[in-house]
Design an enzyme around this catalytic site. Structure first.
Site, PDB file in Angstrom:
ATOM      1  N   GLU A 158       0.810  -1.427  -0.011  1.00  0.00           N
ATOM      2  CA  GLU A 158       0.163   0.095  -0.069  1.00  0.00           C
ATOM      3  C   GLU A 158       0.812   1.314   0.078  1.00  0.00           C
ATOM      4  O   GLU A 158       0.491   2.241   0.728  1.00  0.00           O
ATOM      5  CB  GLU A 158      -1.016  -0.060   1.215  1.00  0.00           C
ATOM      6  CG  GLU A 158      -2.018  -1.165   1.215  1.00  0.00           C
ATOM      7  CD  GLU A 158      -3.037  -1.219   2.109  1.00  0.00           C
ATOM      8  OE1 GLU A 158      -2.718  -0.225   3.455  1.00  0.00           O
ATOM      9  OE2 GLU A 158      -3.926  -1.682   2.334  1.00  0.00           O
ATOM     10  N   GLU A 214      -5.588  -8.119   0.404  1.00  0.00           N
ATOM     11  CA  GLU A 214      -6.531  -8.104   1.438  1.00  0.00           C
ATOM     12  C   GLU A 214      -7.846  -7.885   0.992  1.00  0.00           C
ATOM     13  O   GLU A 214      -8.362  -7.189  -0.040  1.00  0.00           O
ATOM     14  CB  GLU A 214      -5.953  -6.863   2.158  1.00  0.00           C
ATOM     15  CG  GLU A 214      -4.697  -7.049   2.871  1.00  0.00           C
ATOM     16  CD  GLU A 214      -4.260  -5.731   3.728  1.00  0.00           C
ATOM     17  OE1 GLU A 214      -5.141  -4.825   3.977  1.00  0.00           O
ATOM     18  OE2 GLU A 214      -3.085  -5.737   4.006  1.00  0.00           O
TER      19      GLU A 214
END
Length: 511
Positions: free
Chosen positions: A288, A423
């Site tokens: 991320e 995720e």
């Protein structure tokens, strides 16, 4: 006088015969239609036209196909309505009909057409990437564990600490329990901050690397594939602690060179530690990476206003990662390496990620994250999702998830590049109805991506609670269910299998 009377009678007879002959004229005479063409949508429907000059009992239809049902209905005076009912089509081509209408000796034709169904999307291309993705089944994240950080005990310092965020240390039982529940692989996020020495060597602390290796060993002993990464080592925003500060590095070439030097040194050490571990261990270079705005940053220095500088910088880092791992030798020369786009957003990944050059062809895999819509999945602003939701903001959720999965498949999987959702999930709820929507969301999500050849890894942070960010499904120390998660886990495992229910079957089970 008699001759004149004969002529008058003869003329009257001729006129009468001419009038009678006009009633058989197929040009229509005084019988008229308000329309002679009709078009129906693919879903069918009903349309009417007006016939003047005859009542309904005088009307007859001919040559109409089975999908058209015509009816004549009286209107005011010497006229009627002609009603045409079209059934829904099952054809991907336009269908037509010519219906003959006769009334009072007059014959007319109504030309009817019906739109085709939208052309179906082509079947997914059964690439090796598609087959590989479907073979992986459902994965699980050991989240908020080795990626947790202690940033309060020693002000100004950030140190990765396994128990800092409330989870007990992982054990062999953790992963035995995960495998027993049907999971096939685990993602073990790792933060390295506080355990890395100064440059130019950037030596990783042996004790921390030993613990990472031990936890990886637990998972592999349980028969699971494993992913490890650099997790909270990114910087640039609140909650992002590390040296991978893309907002600054994108504008500062000297800083960027320093970041790349440390990044390369760290990954080479990690790769060397695991150089004899086979392909069941996957390295995921980054997590991320973004400037703190989650892909929405505006202004000259934001990702949406800097002319692509941050995207270019991230692509450079990905190349450094691949080069460092491959240079470590051993199993690293053919190991699967996962690369990530900007903040692992699916759309930004598809638009801006450039695959690194890799001397080992066909061994790169793309990782994205998806919690859409975050108001439901993370924040619990809404407790219902999907076509049966009472909340308009989340009612069309299935089509949005389908669009994301399809976009990733067409962009990458159909081209032979595997993708996984590293995720995903939805937080725990505190009511039976809200929990039913949570379970439906997870099952639908996992199956949708599975049908596009994209496996999913469920996020689990071990939180023994409900509400915002409460993604606790499995006890991180024992591998046991927590928070009543058994139905959710079983449904997701089933959805990620060849024998699982189809997407339409899951759709029909919405709360």
């Amino acid at each position: 006088m008699k001759r004149l009377l004969f002529l008058i009678l003869s003329l009257a007879t001729i006129c009468s015969m001419a009038a009678c002959g006009g009633s058989d004229d197929t040009d229509g005479g005084q019988v008229t239609l308000s329309l002679n063409e009709l078009t129906f949508p693919a879903e069918g429907g009903m349309k009417s036209i007006v016939l003047k000059g005859a009542t309904a009992d005088k009307v007859k239809f001919a040559s109409n196909p089975e999908w058209i049902e015509p009816t004549a209905m009286n209107a005011d005076g010497n006229s009627c309505y002609l009603r045409f009912k079209a059934s829904a089509t099952d054809s991907y081509t336009i269908r037509t009909a010519d219906v003959e209408v006769s009334a009072a000796g007059s014959v007319h034709h109504v030309s009817i057409s019906q739109d085709a169904l939208p052309a179906p999307d082509p079947e997914p291309i059964l690439t090796e990437a598609f087959a590989f993705g479907q073979s992986l089944g459902l994965g699980w994240n050991l989240g908020n564990q080795l990626d947790a950080v202690d940033n309060w005990s020693n002000p100004g310092q950030v140190v990765a600490s396994e128990t800092a965020w409330g989870n007990a240390p992982a054990t062999q039982a953790t992963f035995d329990g995960i495998a027993a529940k049907g999971f096939k692989w685990v993602r073990i996020p790792v933060t390295w901050q506080g355990h890395v020495g100064e440059g130019p060597d950037y030596n990783i602390e042996k004790a921390w690397l030993d613990r990472v290796e031990e936890v990886v060993g637990y998972a592999m002993k349980a028969g699971l594939k494993v992913i490890i990464n650099t997790h909270h080592d990114e910087g640039g925003g609140e909650g992002h602690y590390g040296f991978l500060d893309i907002r600054r590095a994108a504008y500062d070439a000297t800083l960027n060179d320093a970041v790349k030097a440390q990044f390369a040194a760290m990954w080479k050490q990690i790769a060397e530690r695991f150089r004899n571990v086979g392909e069941d261990l996957i390295f995921e270079g980054l997590n991320e990476v973004q400037d703190g705005g989650w892909g929405w940053s505006q202004g000259a220095n934001g990702n949406n206003g800097d002319g692509g500088k941050q995207y270019k910088c991230l692509n450079e880092w990905l190349q450094v990662f691949v080069d460092a791992v491959r240079s470590a030798g051993g199993e690293n020369t053919t190991r699967w390496l996962a690369v990530t786009g900007y903040c692992q957003n699916p759309t930004l990944t598809a638009e801006h990620l450039v695959l690194p050059d890799d001397p080992t062809k066909g061994r790169l895999i793309i990782s994205v994250h998806c919690y859409d819509p975050s108001d439901f999945a993370i924040e619990t602003k809404y407790n219902e999702w999907g076509h049966t939701s009472s909340v308009s903001a989340t009612r069309n959720g299935e089509s949005s998830i389908e669009a994301t999965a399809e976009m990733l498949r067409k962009t990458f999987v159909d081209r032979g590049i595997p993708v996984y959702v590293g995720e995903c999930g939805a937080t725990n709820r505190d009511s039976q109805r809200a929990t039913a929507f949570q379970q439906y969301y997870v099952k639908y999500f996992v199956r949708c991506f599975y049908e596009h050849g994209i496996p999913c890894i469920l996020w689990d942070n071990g939180a023994k609670s409900s509400g915002r960010e409460s993604f606790g499904f499995i006890d991180h120390a024992t591998g046991a269910y927590i928070n009543g998660s058994e139905p959710l886990i079983k449904g997701a495992v089933e959805a990620a299998s060849a024998n699982g229910p189809s997407l339409s079957e899951i759709y029909a089970t919405a709360p």
